[in-house]
Design a protein around this motif. Structure first.
Motif, PDB file in Angstrom:
ATOM      1  N   LYS A  53      27.650 -54.842  20.692  1.00  0.00           N
ATOM      2  CA  LYS A  53      26.276 -54.602  20.254  1.00  0.00           C
ATOM      3  C   LYS A  53      25.450 -53.950  21.357  1.00  0.00           C
ATOM      4  CE  LYS A  53      22.140 -56.965  18.534  1.00  0.00           C
ATOM      5  NZ  LYS A  53      21.538 -58.288  18.218  1.00  0.00           N
ATOM      6  N   GLY A  85      22.284 -45.734  21.097  1.00  0.00           N
ATOM      7  CA  GLY A  85      21.195 -45.447  20.169  1.00  0.00           C
ATOM      8  C   GLY A  85      19.923 -45.012  20.855  1.00  0.00           C
ATOM      9  N   LYS A  86      19.819 -45.318  22.165  1.00  0.00           N
ATOM     10  CA  LYS A  86      18.619 -44.957  22.918  1.00  0.00           C
ATOM     11  C   LYS A  86      18.745 -43.611  23.635  1.00  0.00           C
ATOM     12  CE  LYS A  86      17.500 -49.822  23.785  1.00  0.00           C
ATOM     13  NZ  LYS A  86      17.384 -50.892  24.812  1.00  0.00           N
ATOM     14  N   ASP A 102      26.517 -50.288  21.724  1.00  0.00           N
ATOM     15  CA  ASP A 102      26.004 -49.478  20.613  1.00  0.00           C
ATOM     16  C   ASP A 102      24.505 -49.226  20.764  1.00  0.00           C
ATOM     17  OD1 ASP A 102      28.502 -49.366  19.514  1.00  0.00           O
ATOM     18  OD2 ASP A 102      28.142 -50.908  17.993  1.00  0.00           O
ATOM     19  N   GLU A 103      23.770 -50.253  21.170  1.00  0.00           N
ATOM     20  CA  GLU A 103      22.326 -50.099  21.338  1.00  0.00           C
ATOM     21  C   GLU A 103      22.005 -49.102  22.448  1.00  0.00           C
ATOM     22  OE1 GLU A 103      20.899 -54.036  21.979  1.00  0.00           O
ATOM     23  OE2 GLU A 103      20.758 -54.517  19.824  1.00  0.00           O
ATOM     24  N   SER A 104      22.824 -49.094  23.498  1.00  0.00           N
ATOM     25  CA  SER A 104      22.570 -48.161  24.601  1.00  0.00           C
ATOM     26  C   SER A 104      22.750 -46.720  24.143  1.00  0.00           C
ATOM     27  CB  SER A 104      23.491 -48.463  25.786  1.00  0.00           C
ATOM     28  OG  SER A 104      24.829 -48.060  25.528  1.00  0.00           O
TER      29      SER A 104
END
Length: 270
Positions: A216, A223-224, A219-221
């Motif tokens: 997670k 997305g930024k 993936d979030e990194s």
């Protein structure tokens, strides 16, 4: 056993009469030598008999049994009058309970004593068999440890394979989002990293728990990740040189009084 709490204490009347069974929790049969199995079964059977009898007569064993049954008798008397009957012809629940209750309490105490005697026999036998129990316990620990190590190795290998796949995602991000022409280096195993190339850590710099939490965070990194912004032309107010900078960087320098926009249109677009 019907009751898992070894401290089963209930008050059965206003004089605080207590009848409870305090039996000993022991490991499952798989960790007990066979000679103990019959003793454990006998203890559990005796204890279940105590618990079941207690549940069957819970109404008469609760502390407010008189109040409860008195209210029941009053309700029966009212119903008899409504039905045109003699209220005294209706059997009294309170009188019946007062007759039965001493025998019920005596029987419950006998069942408690039987359960406790069976428990003492089991405890004495367990003490004698402790070396054999320890051997069975260690065998269970050893087996679980081997399985734990095997699964951990598989998990570590899966994590390294996941990290290798992230190298492809990183390369695609460089080319498609950041406009970089980085070289791709193929690896079959790699430590997972976030989009910036750093370790997967939380806001306090501590490693994120492996597994779903790590995936997670990675993936979030990604997305930024943002591509480069528009370029603007500025003139240095210090040496009059002309520079082409990212719009965000240029805006910050203009605000600081270090540079000025060459074209007013670019100033309006920022």
């Amino acid at each position: 056993m019907s009751e898992t709490n070894p401290f089963n204490r209930l008050e059965y009347d206003r004089e605080a009469v207590q009848i409870y069974a305090d039996v000993t929790g022991v490991p499952p049969k798989q960790y007990l030598p066979k000679p103990l199995h019959k003793l454990l079964d006998a203890r559990d059977k005796a204890y279940d008999a105590f618990v079941d009898f207690e549940a069957d007569y819970a109404e008469l064993l609760q502390s407010n049994w008189r109040d409860f049954l008195r209210a029941k008798d009053e309700a029966a008397g009212r119903a008899a009058i409504v039905d045109g009957k003699n209220p005294l012809s209706v059997p009294s629940a309170l009188e019946e309970a007062e007759t039965k209750r001493p025998r019920i309490i005596g029987a419950l105490r006998a069942l408690r004593d039987a359960a406790m005697a069976a428990d003492r026999a089991l405890v004495a036998a367990v003490r004698k068999e402790l070396p054999a129990i320890a051997e069975l316990a260690e065998a269970g620990v050893s087996s679980a440890a081997d399985e734990y190590i095997r699964l951990q190795r598989e998990a570590d290998a899966a994590r390294q394979a996941y990290g290798a796949k992230l190298l492809i995602r990183s390369w695609v991000t460089d080319w498609a989002v950041l406009g970089l022409r980085t070289d791709f280096h193929d690896h079959s195993a790699a430590t997972p990293r976030v989009a910036s190339g750093g370790e997967v850590v939380d806001i306090d710099g501590r490693p994120v728990q492996r597994g779903a939490a790590e995936v997670k965070a990675v993936d979030e990194s990604y997305g930024k990740v943002r591509g480069p912004g528009p370029k603007v032309t500025v003139r240095s107010l210090l040496n009059d040189s002309v520079l082409e900078l990212d719009a965000d960087q240029a805006a910050a320098l203009v605000s600081s009084g270090t540079v000025a926009y060459v074209n007013e249109e670019e100033s309006a677009d920022v």
